[in-house]
Design a protein around this motif. Sequence first.
Motif, mmCIF file in Angstrom:
data_model
loop_
_atom_site.group_PDB
_atom_site.id
_atom_site.type_symbol
_atom_site.label_atom_id
_atom_site.label_comp_id
_atom_site.label_asym_id
_atom_site.label_seq_id
_atom_site.Cartn_x
_atom_site.Cartn_y
_atom_site.Cartn_z
ATOM 1 N N SER A 105 -65.849 -31.044 28.295
ATOM 2 C CA SER A 105 -66.114 -32.401 27.786
ATOM 3 C C SER A 105 -65.132 -33.415 28.358
ATOM 4 O O SER A 105 -64.785 -34.388 27.716
ATOM 5 N N ALA A 154 -76.123 -34.117 22.091
ATOM 6 C CA ALA A 154 -77.125 -33.194 22.619
ATOM 7 C C ALA A 154 -77.588 -32.192 21.570
ATOM 8 O O ALA A 154 -78.762 -31.832 21.525
ATOM 9 N N ARG A 155 -76.681 -31.735 20.730
ATOM 10 C CA ARG A 155 -77.054 -30.736 19.729
ATOM 11 C C ARG A 155 -78.027 -31.307 18.699
ATOM 12 O O ARG A 155 -78.833 -30.583 18.123
ATOM 13 N N GLY A 197 -69.099 -34.265 24.206
ATOM 14 C CA GLY A 197 -70.102 -33.414 24.814
ATOM 15 C C GLY A 197 -71.147 -34.243 25.521
ATOM 16 O O GLY A 197 -71.014 -35.454 25.706
ATOM 17 N N VAL A 198 -72.221 -33.597 25.933
ATOM 18 C CA VAL A 198 -73.321 -34.292 26.590
ATOM 19 C C VAL A 198 -74.065 -35.131 25.548
ATOM 20 O O VAL A 198 -74.275 -34.694 24.415
ATOM 21 N N ASP A 213 -74.587 -29.130 27.478
ATOM 22 C CA ASP A 213 -73.563 -29.320 26.453
ATOM 23 C C ASP A 213 -72.838 -28.005 26.149
ATOM 24 O O ASP A 213 -71.631 -27.993 25.921
#
Length: 326
Positions: free
Chosen positions: A109, A161-162, A149-150, A104
């Motif tokens: 993105s 992901a965060r 993002g991922v 990420d």
Amino acid sequence: MAQQHILVLATGGTIVGTAGSATRRDYRPGQIGIEDFLREVAKLNLPGRLSGRQLANIGSEDIGPELWRTLHQAVLDGMDDPDCAGIIITHGTDTAEETAFLLDLTLPSAKPVVLVGAMRPADAVGSDGLRNFANGVRVAGDSEAAGRGVVLVMSDRVFAARDARKAVTSGTDSFRGFPRGAIGHVTPTSLEWFGPPWRVGERARYTLTDTMPRVPILHAYAGMPVSDITSALAGEAQGIVLAGFGEGNAPRAIRDALAEAAKRGVLVVRSSRVDEGLVDREPEDDAAGFVAARALGPAKARILAQVCLANGISDPVRVQDEFGRR
């Protein structure tokens, strides 16, 4: 109308693990190759044209920087392919949150990137792997998944992901998101996002370098001696993450030793060993040169510290800004 092409990058994990018995507790991860796995997936008649690449077939406890770099390049190749609508990564759950966060931070993105895994091996009663994968296909093929993002897809939920973390050791409902919780709900037939994308058109925030700086994690405990700091910083460590009590606290002698390390140029990040909660800045952080991890737990705080250092960001004030980003 042609079906969307979704690239599947396989790394192993429980999702392709087997036990040899539907009721056996122990099993071996990474036993089914991507070709055999996709043959089983084909029976589900999922939307999308799937192709696979086997990058590894191991438990995620053995995944680290070398495979991260291989995986990173494979995702970039998929993003550069105009025929590819999205990328799915099959991954073990133990370190899925770390791989997802690293990617990420270091990928644009532009296209959906989705990690999926399983908490039960493929031949277990109630195996969750195929459902999680089917949900991942729906997310990877959705145009609104780009710009987030991922993401990680588990138990009918989509996590950024965060935020994502493994919070329970067993059972199919083992992932949580903090501070945002899930950002979407998905089934093999439906997908609902809980808000708009927030990273549309964003380039990679950081470069993934060939080497990662050494940043150990130090777990705080009652009666902790200063010698633990000395041991952790041996071997040219450029940073250290404290998994502290409560809001990133530690015994006074430990804090003093970490402040001395910060004066010598070591990046010191205060995080918490507590499962959930913010570590905010304290008045002492300015004088000591500490960084507060905010919502990131120790494992992700370490990754962000490594990436910052590898990209030439070492000033605690600047690093603190990076920890405050969404």
